[in-house]
Design an enzyme around this catalytic site. Structure first.
Site, PDB file in Angstrom:
ATOM      1  N   HIS A 152     -26.539   4.531  10.400  1.00 46.50           N
ATOM      2  CA  HIS A 152     -26.575   3.410  11.357  1.00 46.50           C
ATOM      3  C   HIS A 152     -25.226   3.273  12.065  1.00 46.50           C
ATOM      4  CE1 HIS A 152     -30.496   2.169   9.896  1.00 46.50           C
ATOM      5  NE2 HIS A 152     -30.040   2.155   8.659  1.00 46.50           N
ATOM      6  N   ASP A 198     -29.138  -3.696  10.974  1.00 45.48           N
ATOM      7  CA  ASP A 198     -28.503  -2.399  10.721  1.00 45.48           C
ATOM      8  C   ASP A 198     -28.097  -1.708  12.010  1.00 45.48           C
ATOM      9  OD1 ASP A 198     -28.265  -2.118   7.974  1.00 45.48           O
ATOM     10  OD2 ASP A 198     -30.310  -1.397   7.726  1.00 45.48           O
ATOM     11  N   TYR A 218     -28.485   7.059   4.943  1.00 50.09           N
ATOM     12  CA  TYR A 218     -28.535   6.207   6.124  1.00 50.09           C
ATOM     13  C   TYR A 218     -27.114   6.012   6.650  1.00 50.09           C
ATOM     14  CZ  TYR A 218     -33.359   4.874   4.979  1.00 50.09           C
ATOM     15  OH  TYR A 218     -34.714   4.893   4.716  1.00 50.09           O
ATOM     16  N   LYS A 251     -27.146   4.106   1.209  1.00 56.66           N
ATOM     17  CA  LYS A 251     -26.489   3.364   2.288  1.00 56.66           C
ATOM     18  C   LYS A 251     -25.302   4.142   2.842  1.00 56.66           C
ATOM     19  CE  LYS A 251     -27.341   0.166   3.962  1.00 56.66           C
ATOM     20  NZ  LYS A 251     -28.202   0.092   5.173  1.00 56.66           N
ATOM     21  N   ARG A 276     -30.208   0.482  -5.167  1.00 61.68           N
ATOM     22  CA  ARG A 276     -30.945   1.738  -5.027  1.00 61.68           C
ATOM     23  C   ARG A 276     -30.056   2.917  -5.412  1.00 61.68           C
ATOM     24  NH1 ARG A 276     -32.818   0.900   1.112  1.00 61.68           N
ATOM     25  NH2 ARG A 276     -30.787  -0.140   1.115  1.00 61.68           N
ATOM     26  N   GLU A 292     -32.080   7.909   9.343  1.00 59.68           N
ATOM     27  CA  GLU A 292     -32.795   7.103  10.333  1.00 59.68           C
ATOM     28  C   GLU A 292     -33.070   7.808  11.640  1.00 59.68           C
ATOM     29  OE1 GLU A 292     -28.413   6.072  11.038  1.00 59.68           O
ATOM     30  OE2 GLU A 292     -29.715   6.421   9.299  1.00 59.68           O
TER      31      GLU A 292
END
Length: 370
Positions: free
Chosen positions: A96, A270, A94, A75, A15, A118
């Protein structure tokens, strides 16, 4: 504002933070966008496509990070990327952080403004930047589980839908949120027996209204979870507590009593996973076996379908990227309490209470840093 889009370097992560269409929108707002060489290859977007949209091309990540005021990724930054962050730089991706103390410590040391997709919220509840990837991951979970159930991949050798005269597989989905409901949609389509487990009666009612008798809904308690897991051919972990580590619903003690060759797909990995024996895996090496049970715990499942995932993610993230670029991070967060909820680490401080609790760290409010 100077906006940078690096190439993702996590294993098999195809991505990219911005599509050419999103770049064109940002350029139309007067911003300068730099994209790392070949960053869009995984979605079929060439450097020429980005240049046509108004971006310039950076030869490498080091020069891109050095020039950018705002970094837009997909990510969590890997160690090499975290070393390039600087104080005051905005990171939007993101993160996490709850199960990742090393990353959190690095982000604190960097002094960067780290906003996590998130934990951004929306009016009426929900997580608008997590939802698109949860939709993808939920649908992929059934696909991955079916693959792992084949005998050649260590599974029981069960076809999800069965055939006339042979019972279908039993799929147990732990969680009735976005991941769970999307997994249920695909699972129902295969002809499998489908069970959805959740502790929210409202969520179970939504599943019942949507699928009717095609899905069995079960209230989540220790006894019910254990019974359903032991009866399952495929367990899909779809549990989420926003920002926090996932609860361990499937214990190590349950595994020896599960069917041999049963499969667990832990989409919650995650956030640490909802299975006690879960550990992150990669697209290169996606599975491992514990007590005869196949575990699939790929931490970036949507990266396997980057074209769908990137465009779905950009549909949700672009308005927030525009707000950060147009207003600057302080004003954008002052103006929007939902974007403010996305601030996880800023100027060395942890600002997400759930992350702080999971890592045993002190927390400050986002408002105190604005």
């Amino acid at each position: 504002m100077q906006i940078g889009v690096p190439k993702e370097i996590k294993n098999r992560e195809y991505r990219v933070g911005l599509t050419p269409s999103s770049v064109r929108e940002l350029v139309a707002h007067g911003h300068a966008v730099q994209v790392e060489h070949d960053a869009g290859r995984g979605i079929g977007a060439t450097d020429a496509d980005y240049q046509a949209a108004g971006a310039s091309i950076a030869a490498d990540a080091k020069s891109l990070f050095a020039a950018a005021e705002l970094i837009v990724k997909v990510k969590e930054p890997q160690a090499a990327e975290r070393a390039l962050l600087r104080a005051g730089q905005i990171l939007f991706t993101y993160l996490h952080l709850a199960p990742d103390p090393v990353q959190c410590a690095d982000l604190q040391r960097s002094g960067a403004v780290c906003i996590a997709y998130e934990t951004v919220t929306q009016p009426g509840g929900g997580l608008p930047l997590l939802a698109p990837m949860s939709e993808v991951a939920g649908r992929l979970a059934v696909q991955a589980g079916a693959h792992c159930l084949e005998a050649a991949h260590g599974g029981r050798g069960v076809l999800l839908g069965g055939v006339p005269g042979v019972a279908p597989a039993r799929i147990v989905i732990l969680g009735a949120g976005v991941v769970g409901s999307n997994a249920a949609q695909i699972a129902v389509g295969t002809g499998a027996q489908v069970v959805v487990v959740d502790r929210s009666l409202d969520a179970l009612r939504r599943i019942d209204r949507r699928f009717g008798a095609r899905v069995i809904t079960v209230y989540s308690n220790v006894d019910n979870v254990e019974r359903e897991v032991l009866a399952a051919d495929l367990v899909i972990g779809a549990v989420l507590i926003p920002g926090a580590a996932a609860p361990k619903l499937v214990t190590a003690a349950m595994l020896p009593r599960m069917k041999r060759g049963a499969v667990i797909v832990d989409v919650a990995i995650d956030q640490g996973g909802c299975v006690e024996t879960a550990r992150p895996t990669t697209h290169d090496d996606p599975t491992y076996v514990v007590d005869g049970v196949v575990h699939y715990c790929v931490a970036n499942m949507p990266g396997g379908v980057p074209h769908t995932s990137t465009h779905a993610l950009n549909n949700a993230t672009l308005p927030f990227v525009l707000a950060l670029a147009d207003k600057g991070w302080r004003q954008a967060l002052r103006d929007d309490e939902h974007l403010r909820a996305g601030l996880n680490v800023c100027a060395g401080q942890v600002t997400c209470a759930e992350v702080a609790a999971a890592l045993g760290l002190p927390a400050v409010t986002a408002e105190s840093l604005l």
